[in-house]
Design a protein around this motif. Structure first.
Motif, PDB file in Angstrom:
ATOM      1  N   UNK A  91       0.489  -0.998  -0.078  1.00 31.40           N
ATOM      2  CA  UNK A  91      -0.016   0.286   0.115  1.00 31.40           C
ATOM      3  C   UNK A  91       0.942   1.195   0.482  1.00 31.40           C
ATOM      4  N   UNK A  92       0.018   2.192  -1.026  1.00 34.62           N
ATOM      5  CA  UNK A  92       1.012   3.741  -0.344  1.00 34.62           C
ATOM      6  C   UNK A  92      -0.453   4.536   0.258  1.00 34.62           C
ATOM      7  N   UNK A  93       0.595   5.347   1.558  1.00 33.19           N
ATOM      8  CA  UNK A  93      -0.270   6.270   2.428  1.00 33.19           C
ATOM      9  C   UNK A  93       0.502   7.869   2.690  1.00 33.19           C
ATOM     10  N   UNK A 102       2.557  11.584   8.272  1.00 28.45           N
ATOM     11  CA  UNK A 102       2.727  11.004   9.119  1.00 28.45           C
ATOM     12  C   UNK A 102       3.773   9.527   9.509  1.00 28.45           C
ATOM     13  N   UNK A 103       4.515  10.243  10.709  1.00 29.34           N
ATOM     14  CA  UNK A 103       5.207   8.568  10.778  1.00 29.34           C
ATOM     15  C   UNK A 103       4.766   7.561  10.508  1.00 29.34           C
ATOM     16  N   UNK A 104       3.389   7.513  11.306  1.00 26.02           N
ATOM     17  CA  UNK A 104       2.674   5.723  11.672  1.00 26.02           C
ATOM     18  C   UNK A 104       2.652   5.466   9.928  1.00 26.02           C
ATOM     19  N   UNK A 105       1.695   6.496   9.278  1.00 24.52           N
ATOM     20  CA  UNK A 105       1.837   5.599   6.987  1.00 24.52           C
ATOM     21  C   UNK A 105       3.333   5.227   7.372  1.00 24.52           C
ATOM     22  N   UNK A 106       4.174   5.975   7.444  1.00 20.22           N
ATOM     23  CA  UNK A 106       5.663   5.699   7.086  1.00 20.22           C
ATOM     24  C   UNK A 106       5.777   3.977   7.676  1.00 20.22           C
ATOM     25  N   UNK A 107       5.815   3.932   8.786  1.00 14.82           N
ATOM     26  CA  UNK A 107       5.970   2.801   9.727  1.00 14.82           C
ATOM     27  C   UNK A 107       4.484   1.915   8.845  1.00 14.82           C
ATOM     28  N   UNK A 108       3.637   1.745   8.492  1.00 14.16           N
ATOM     29  CA  UNK A 108       2.831   1.093   7.834  1.00 14.16           C
ATOM     30  C   UNK A 108       3.375   0.753   6.866  1.00 14.16           C
ATOM     31  N   UNK A 109       4.144   1.491   6.122  1.00 13.08           N
ATOM     32  CA  UNK A 109       3.953   0.833   3.961  1.00 13.08           C
ATOM     33  C   UNK A 109       5.528   0.693   4.883  1.00 13.08           C
ATOM     34  N   UNK A 110       6.394   0.669   5.321  1.00 16.85           N
ATOM     35  CA  UNK A 110       7.654   0.289   5.463  1.00 16.85           C
ATOM     36  C   UNK A 110       7.538  -1.965   6.164  1.00 16.85           C
ATOM     37  N   UNK A 114       8.087  -4.217   2.976  1.00 17.34           N
ATOM     38  CA  UNK A 114       8.908  -4.837   2.514  1.00 17.34           C
ATOM     39  C   UNK A 114       8.693  -5.725   3.777  1.00 17.34           C
ATOM     40  N   UNK A 115       8.388  -6.058   5.110  1.00 16.99           N
ATOM     41  CA  UNK A 115       8.839  -6.976   5.750  1.00 16.99           C
ATOM     42  C   UNK A 115       7.511  -8.427   5.653  1.00 16.99           C
ATOM     43  N   UNK A 116       6.064  -7.706   4.867  1.00 20.33           N
ATOM     44  CA  UNK A 116       5.576  -8.935   4.737  1.00 20.33           C
ATOM     45  C   UNK A 116       5.849  -9.667   3.282  1.00 20.33           C
ATOM     46  N   UNK A 117       6.349  -8.784   2.742  1.00 18.75           N
ATOM     47  CA  UNK A 117       6.926  -9.607   1.128  1.00 18.75           C
ATOM     48  C   UNK A 117       8.187 -10.543   2.180  1.00 18.75           C
ATOM     49  N   UNK A 118       8.917 -10.026   2.995  1.00 14.26           N
ATOM     50  CA  UNK A 118       9.756 -10.736   3.106  1.00 14.26           C
ATOM     51  C   UNK A 118       9.317 -11.897   4.605  1.00 14.26           C
ATOM     52  N   UNK A 119       8.770 -11.687   5.190  1.00 12.82           N
ATOM     53  CA  UNK A 119       8.475 -13.139   5.947  1.00 12.82           C
ATOM     54  C   UNK A 119       7.888 -13.732   5.020  1.00 12.82           C
ATOM     55  N   UNK A 120       6.891 -13.442   3.733  1.00 11.00           N
ATOM     56  CA  UNK A 120       6.311 -14.318   3.232  1.00 11.00           C
ATOM     57  C   UNK A 120       7.366 -15.829   2.006  1.00 11.00           C
TER      58      UNK A 120
END
Length: 254
Positions: A91-93, A102-110, A114-120
């Motif tokens: 997603x993009x926010x 919004x710093x939370x938007x940055x964290x959600x995108x990361x 990134x992390x979701x792709x790596x985990x799977x």
């Protein structure tokens, strides 16, 4: 009738947009399909449309590594040999400049891009190597190489996807596994509604008259990439609608 030899594709973020279109494309062509996403009701509705005998729904958030492991580690036999993983969840926010974001938007995108792709990917790679068959298809973006106002962290996450895909392909040299990064430009789906936090009018104005890429366009590309002969690896596809091109470099004059 159970067809154990049917190939299996796993699609993250399948409850809308590219993911939904991709699931439909592969089911239509005789694959079994694992569809994942956060919205259980949407997944169940899609499964009914696709045919529940050929579809496995898994509702979880890719940003939760434990949930990824729980859901993808113990699959029913019919869906256990995954030939293709499509890392579509992302997603993009917002479009604010870095100093006002919004710093939370940055964290959600990361966390998601990134992390979701790596985990799977990390969870399924050993299984693919053992079965000597597998294809990781990542959904990147032209934003990986083309900066634009307000693209800051989103573009950076997609630059990660691009470079990770290339390095992953290098790591898998000699295994027979394939890796592809697909980078769409302006594409009309729920993507911009999410980016503008539910403002549909704002999202619609972005696409009006632009003839953007559609989810079906991307699904067709994913299917083509996945079904090329095994001795062919499509490393990267960058695609824009004909209406889109590059902007000139900005020059500020004081």
């Amino acid at each position: 009738m159970n067809q154990p030899n049917k190939k299996v594709i796993c699609i993250t973020g399948a409850s809308s947009g590219f993911g939904t279109a991709t699931a439909k494309k592969f089911i239509q062509n005789g694959w079994n399909c694992i569809i994942t996403g956060r919205r259980q009701e949407r997944l169940e509705s899609l499964a009914k449309e696709l045919g529940e005998e050929n579809t496995l729904t898994l509702a979880f958030d890719v940003t939760d590594n434990k949930a990824v492991e729980k859901n993808l580690s113990n699959l029913p036999e019919k869906f256990s040999k995954i030939s293709v993983l499509v890392n579509n969840a992302g997603l993009a926010l917002g479009l604010e400049p870095a100093q006002r974001c919004d710093l939370q938007d940055w964290e959600t995108m990361i966390d998601t891009n990134i992390k979701g792709l790596l985990y799977c990917t990390r969870l399924l790679l050993p299984k693919m190597i053992k079965q000597e068959e597998g294809h990781i298809i990542n959904l990147g973006s032209v934003a990986a190489t083309n900066p634009y106002f307000g693209g800051n962290t989103y573009g950076a996450t997609k630059a990660f996807v691009r470079q990770f895909s290339r390095n992953l392909r290098t790591d898998l040299h000699g295994t027979g596994l394939r890796v592809t990064n697909i980078e769409p430009g302006l594409a009309e789906s729920e993507f911009s509604i999410v980016r503008f936090k539910g403002d549909k009018e704002k999202a619609d104005n972005l696409y009006k008259g632009a003839h953007p890429i559609t989810p079906n366009d991307i699904a067709d590309m994913i299917y083509w990439v996945a079904t090329t002969p095994k001795h062919i690896n499509i490393n990267n596809i960058e695609v824009m609608p004909t209406s889109q091109s590059w902007s000139p470099l900005q020059v500020y004059k004081s």
